[in-house]
Write a protein that holds these residues in place. Structure first.
Motif, PDB file in Angstrom:
ATOM      1  N   GLY A 194      76.662  69.019 -12.119  1.00 41.81           N
ATOM      2  CA  GLY A 194      77.710  67.967 -11.924  1.00 41.81           C
ATOM      3  C   GLY A 194      79.047  68.803 -12.527  1.00 41.81           C
ATOM      4  O   GLY A 194      79.976  68.321 -11.514  1.00 41.81           O
ATOM      5  N   VAL A 195      79.262  69.487 -13.320  1.00 43.55           N
ATOM      6  CA  VAL A 195      80.282  70.108 -13.788  1.00 43.55           C
ATOM      7  C   VAL A 195      79.889  71.530 -14.099  1.00 43.55           C
ATOM      8  O   VAL A 195      79.095  71.666 -14.972  1.00 43.55           O
ATOM      9  CB  VAL A 195      81.204  69.593 -15.106  1.00 43.55           C
ATOM     10  N   VAL A 196      80.383  72.518 -13.498  1.00 35.18           N
ATOM     11  CA  VAL A 196      79.965  73.839 -13.886  1.00 35.18           C
ATOM     12  C   VAL A 196      81.237  74.823 -14.040  1.00 35.18           C
ATOM     13  O   VAL A 196      82.005  74.858 -13.168  1.00 35.18           O
ATOM     14  CB  VAL A 196      79.112  74.559 -12.886  1.00 35.18           C
ATOM     15  N   TYR A 197      81.340  75.306 -15.200  1.00 34.12           N
ATOM     16  CA  TYR A 197      82.495  76.212 -15.643  1.00 34.12           C
ATOM     17  C   TYR A 197      82.147  77.657 -15.662  1.00 34.12           C
ATOM     18  O   TYR A 197      81.567  78.094 -16.681  1.00 34.12           O
ATOM     19  CB  TYR A 197      83.161  75.693 -17.000  1.00 34.12           C
ATOM     20  N   HIS A 198      82.242  78.587 -14.588  1.00 34.67           N
ATOM     21  CA  HIS A 198      81.870  79.654 -14.601  1.00 34.67           C
ATOM     22  C   HIS A 198      82.711  80.807 -14.410  1.00 34.67           C
ATOM     23  O   HIS A 198      83.676  80.822 -13.549  1.00 34.67           O
ATOM     24  CB  HIS A 198      80.678  79.712 -13.242  1.00 34.67           C
ATOM     25  N   GLY A 234      81.144  70.876  -3.922  1.00 38.04           N
ATOM     26  CA  GLY A 234      82.015  69.636  -3.390  1.00 38.04           C
ATOM     27  C   GLY A 234      83.657  69.926  -3.659  1.00 38.04           C
ATOM     28  O   GLY A 234      84.425  69.948  -2.764  1.00 38.04           O
ATOM     29  N   VAL A 235      83.909  70.056  -5.029  1.00 40.50           N
ATOM     30  CA  VAL A 235      85.481  70.531  -5.425  1.00 40.50           C
ATOM     31  C   VAL A 235      85.185  71.674  -6.042  1.00 40.50           C
ATOM     32  O   VAL A 235      84.744  72.048  -7.048  1.00 40.50           O
ATOM     33  CB  VAL A 235      85.871  69.533  -6.135  1.00 40.50           C
ATOM     34  N   VAL A 236      86.146  72.845  -5.586  1.00 41.23           N
ATOM     35  CA  VAL A 236      86.117  74.364  -5.949  1.00 41.23           C
ATOM     36  C   VAL A 236      87.467  74.822  -6.423  1.00 41.23           C
ATOM     37  O   VAL A 236      88.316  74.606  -5.727  1.00 41.23           O
ATOM     38  CB  VAL A 236      85.371  75.119  -5.041  1.00 41.23           C
ATOM     39  N   ILE A 237      87.276  75.549  -7.426  1.00 37.18           N
ATOM     40  CA  ILE A 237      88.762  76.272  -7.941  1.00 37.18           C
ATOM     41  C   ILE A 237      88.001  77.713  -7.998  1.00 37.18           C
ATOM     42  O   ILE A 237      87.032  78.061  -8.934  1.00 37.18           O
ATOM     43  CB  ILE A 237      89.317  75.717  -9.050  1.00 37.18           C
ATOM     44  N   ALA A 238      88.424  78.634  -7.067  1.00 38.32           N
ATOM     45  CA  ALA A 238      87.940  80.123  -7.101  1.00 38.32           C
ATOM     46  C   ALA A 238      89.092  80.989  -7.119  1.00 38.32           C
ATOM     47  O   ALA A 238      89.824  81.123  -6.630  1.00 38.32           O
ATOM     48  CB  ALA A 238      86.980  80.307  -6.076  1.00 38.32           C
ATOM     49  N   THR A 253      77.641  72.706 -17.280  1.00 35.54           N
ATOM     50  CA  THR A 253      77.123  74.282 -17.659  1.00 35.54           C
ATOM     51  C   THR A 253      78.268  74.838 -17.911  1.00 35.54           C
ATOM     52  O   THR A 253      79.306  74.979 -17.085  1.00 35.54           O
ATOM     53  CB  THR A 253      76.075  74.566 -16.460  1.00 35.54           C
ATOM     54  N   LEU A 254      78.158  75.914 -18.816  1.00 33.32           N
ATOM     55  CA  LEU A 254      79.167  77.001 -19.166  1.00 33.32           C
ATOM     56  C   LEU A 254      78.444  78.231 -18.762  1.00 33.32           C
ATOM     57  O   LEU A 254      77.239  78.430 -19.551  1.00 33.32           O
ATOM     58  CB  LEU A 254      79.788  76.856 -20.475  1.00 33.32           C
ATOM     59  N   VAL A 313      84.048  75.555 -11.202  1.00 33.01           N
ATOM     60  CA  VAL A 313      85.225  76.435 -11.586  1.00 33.01           C
ATOM     61  C   VAL A 313      84.500  77.949 -11.429  1.00 33.01           C
ATOM     62  O   VAL A 313      83.681  77.944 -12.425  1.00 33.01           O
ATOM     63  CB  VAL A 313      85.829  76.159 -12.544  1.00 33.01           C
ATOM     64  N   THR A 314      84.949  78.707 -10.635  1.00 33.58           N
ATOM     65  CA  THR A 314      84.156  79.968 -10.635  1.00 33.58           C
ATOM     66  C   THR A 314      84.962  81.376 -10.321  1.00 33.58           C
ATOM     67  O   THR A 314      86.147  81.212  -9.675  1.00 33.58           O
ATOM     68  CB  THR A 314      83.320  79.983  -9.563  1.00 33.58           C
ATOM     69  N   ARG A 315      84.738  82.529 -11.050  1.00 37.86           N
ATOM     70  CA  ARG A 315      85.247  83.736 -10.677  1.00 37.86           C
ATOM     71  C   ARG A 315      86.761  83.870 -11.088  1.00 37.86           C
ATOM     72  O   ARG A 315      87.329  84.340 -10.207  1.00 37.86           O
ATOM     73  CB  ARG A 315      84.717  84.434  -9.355  1.00 37.86           C
ATOM     74  N   ASN A 316      87.349  83.302 -12.006  1.00 36.76           N
ATOM     75  CA  ASN A 316      88.531  83.260 -12.461  1.00 36.76           C
ATOM     76  C   ASN A 316      88.998  84.221 -13.421  1.00 36.76           C
ATOM     77  O   ASN A 316      90.212  84.498 -13.889  1.00 36.76           O
ATOM     78  CB  ASN A 316      88.980  81.969 -12.610  1.00 36.76           C
TER      79      ASN A 316
END
Length: 659
Positions: free
Chosen positions: A480-484, A390-394, A512-513, A454-457
């Motif tokens: 719901g919230v994934v910090y990846h 839904g909402v992404v920071i990559a 999830t982390l 939030v992914t691949r940062n």
């Protein structure tokens, strides 16, 4: 009778009334030829007769003190209610008296709001800072107070400064004019030209309020730094838009973006694209059937996007159509709402409603200094085969070496964002390998369709922190919230409620982390979907994770149960005891085929809307009220209520208001 000389002098000036004084022409009294007869002594010992109170002469009693003037009446008004941190544009309050006073008048003020004096702003009068009172000089009827925002590198949500007049014996506040509030925003002002777009406009027109442009695509092409584009209510579509795409979904599926922003604003002079402030609750609708709604181009910066509704075609696409196009990925099946592939920086996306986009609702790749605030993102990513959320920071890219929060997602509501197709990576097309990305043969199931992702940062974002605060994520497909694969994060006062609506074969649908370091997790409410579900999960290596004052229902990892509260699913309190209106939504799972007893994806939203969910805390919600920590907590809740209201911060995105 002889008079003292001083008395005679007063008499001559007329300042004394002497009833015994005689006119100079009056005959003198005759001489006494015999002594007057003495009056007999009063021998009566009885009490004197009661003659009643003395007559009121009508003259006021002279106490010797000067008369007390009536209280002055002051009104508190606001001339400029918005202060811009970037560019230093100020807000202005005015104190206005009903009449000038014969002496200096002190006006006590109470300062409130979510902004912090001396850190976020200074309040000034005639160039000098003030604190708790203002003096209106003799003879003056008003003074102007200037709110000066203090710039900092830290990305912050919109903050408030509230002034309240405190009455005294000499001062009253006018009815309804004793309080005023200003806002401080992160971005700069837009002081250039103002243009308009209307569905019945003309792109050959001048674009002013009387002769607006017709299309957003044309309007954004004329914008320059500092300009504003107001979009009027109505439906605005991309070029070549069609409502029907054929029974097999093959017609008109390669259209482009509705509008692409290729011009930057400047520091202190931003470009603003917004709904026209017409006073009604309707929003302009940006409806697209192509690659997206609004795209921020490469190298663009200092842009504000606010107040819009962006709508895709998820409700019209069928599972069979999407499956037939899972490898080809035409624009109709992957279109995103508000997005950029970057690089981009200093972008604010505020108060938008983004829904039914086949791809992500709001997405930022290769970006820095991003504020995503008070948006609603729902019913997105259903038919994308590109593992979207839904909402992404990559793959964020830091543009400086500041080690502060530079990417902030605050106060957003994110729900019903599901991946109903598995991830199809082009390199696996035609392969029978069991690998993530081979949607035809991977046995690991769907692991995307997050709410906030939030992914691949790790490898791209060298400096700065990311922060999620006051967000609500519920009924999303996976987590719901994934910090990846991201370091330096803060997750504070969020509500993650019964996600995992379409989780594949996984059972960790809360927070999830995975491969994350230096992350702070405080004051969150995480509610699992069922008794086998993880509320908080460590799904990959983590380090330097600090937790505290979280309230988790369900299975958990990572947390420190000496400072966090973990409740077994079976022992959880009734939802109605904690929240204003929350119910179990476990059964609201989409069936992409819409057959049998399953719920068609397009129908889940209506059922969820009918529930009228409201996650505001009840004052009696003892596990959550006054149970948080001020450390890393946002200064206000998602409605702007200042924290804390009680003895401590409340857990979750809402603060219970107290008198």
């Amino acid at each position: 009778m002889r008079r003292p000389l001083a008395f005679l002098a007063l008499l001559a000036t007329g300042c004394v009334d002497d009833s015994e004084a005689k006119s100079p022409t009056e005959d003198p009294p005759a001489e006494d030829t015999a002594p007057a007869e003495a009056e007999p002594e009063d021998t009566d010992t009885s009490p004197p007769a009661d003659t009643g109170p003395p007559e009121d002469s009508g003259a006021p009693e002279d106490s010797g003190a000067p008369p007390v003037p009536p209280p002055a009446v002051v009104s508190l008004a606001i001339d400029d209610a918005l202060a811009h941190e970037d560019g230093g544009e100020t807000a202005r309050f005015r104190l206005v008296l009903d009449a000038a006073q014969e002496a200096d008048l002190d006006v006590p003020l109470t300062l409130g709001g979510s902004a912090s004096p001396d850190d976020d702003f200074i309040l000034m009068l005639d160039g000098a800072p003030i604190a708790s009172s203002v003096t209106i000089p003799t003879g003056a009827t008003e003074v102007t107070l200037v709110l000066v925002p203090l710039p900092s590198a830290t990305m912050e949500p919109t903050e408030t400064v509230t002034l309240t007049v405190t009455p005294t014996e000499l001062l009253l506040a006018a009815d309804g004019a004793d309080i005023a509030t200003a806002r401080i925003v992160e971005h700069g002002p837009s002081n250039g030209s103002t243009y308009y777009v209307a569905a019945d406009g003309d792109d050959a027109a001048s674009g002013d309020a009387v002769t607006p442009f017709a299309t957003i695509a044309h309007a954004v092409s004329v914008l320059r730094a500092g300009d504003t584009l107001f979009i009027r209510d109505g439906v605005h579509t991309n070029s070549n838009y069609v409502a029907e795409h054929g029974e097999t979904g093959d017609s008109g599926i390669r259209h482009g973006v509705l509008a692409k922003i290729d011009t930057s604003g400047e520091p202190g002079n931003w470009i603003r694209i917004a709904a026209e402030p017409d006073g009604n609750e309707a929003r302009p609708v940006l409806r697209f059937d192509g690659s997206g709604g609004l795209q921020v181009g490469a190298g663009v910066s200092h842009i504000i996007i606010e107040g819009l509704e962006v709508e895709g075609h998820n409700a019209e696409i069928t599972y069979d159509q999407a499956m037939d196009h899972r490898w080809s990925k035409e624009n109709y099946y992957i279109g995103r709402g508000i997005f950029t592939w970057g690089p981009a920086d200093h972008i604010v996306v505020r108060d938008n409603v983004v829904h039914h986009t086949p791809g992500s609702g709001i997405r930022f790749n290769s970006s820095d200094y991003i504020l995503v605030e008070d948006n609603v993102v729902s019913n997105t990513t259903w038919w994308s085969s590109s593992a979207e959320s839904g909402v992404v920071i990559a793959t964020a890219q830091s543009i400086d070496t500041e080690e502060v929060v530079k990417i902030l997602y605050s106060g957003n509501t994110v729900y019903n964002n599901w991946n109903l197709l598995e991830f199809c990576l082009s390199e696996f097309e035609g392969s029978d390998e069991d690998a993530y990305g081979n949607c035809d043969h991977y046995t690991g199931g769907i692991i995307d369709g997050q709410g906030l992702y939030v992914t691949r940062n790790n490898d791209t974002y060298a400096h700065g922190r990311m922060r999620f605060e006051n967000n609500i994520a519920f009924n999303n497909g996976f987590g719901g919230v994934v910090y990846h694969k991201t370091d330096r994060g803060e997750l504070a006062n969020n509500l993650v409620f019964m996600n995992g609506a379409y989780p594949g074969i996984s059972n960790y649908s809360g927070l999830t982390l995975n491969t994350a370091n230096d992350v702070v997790i405080v004051n969150n409410v995480v509610w699992s979907r069922d008794d086998n579900d993880y509320g908080v999960k460590e799904n990959g290596p983590t380090s330097d994770v600090i937790t505290g004052h979280n309230y988790v229902v369900g299975r958990t990892q990572l947390l420190d149960e000496t400072v966090d509260v973990v409740v077994d699913y079976a022992d959880a309190p009734a939802l109605g005891d904690l929240f204003s209106n929350a119910v179990d939504i476990e059964a609201l799972r989409p069936d992409p085929h819409g057959t049998g007893s399953g719920i068609a994806p397009a129908d889940v939203d209506g059922l969820l809307t009918d529930l009228g969910l409201d996650f505001a805390l009840r004052p009696s919600a003892s596990p959550l009220v006054d149970a948080g920590t001020t450390d890393r907590a946002p200064n206000a809740d998602r409605r702007g209520v200042v924290r804390p209201q009680g003895s401590a911060v409340d857990v979750g995105p809402y603060e219970v208001e107290q008198e």
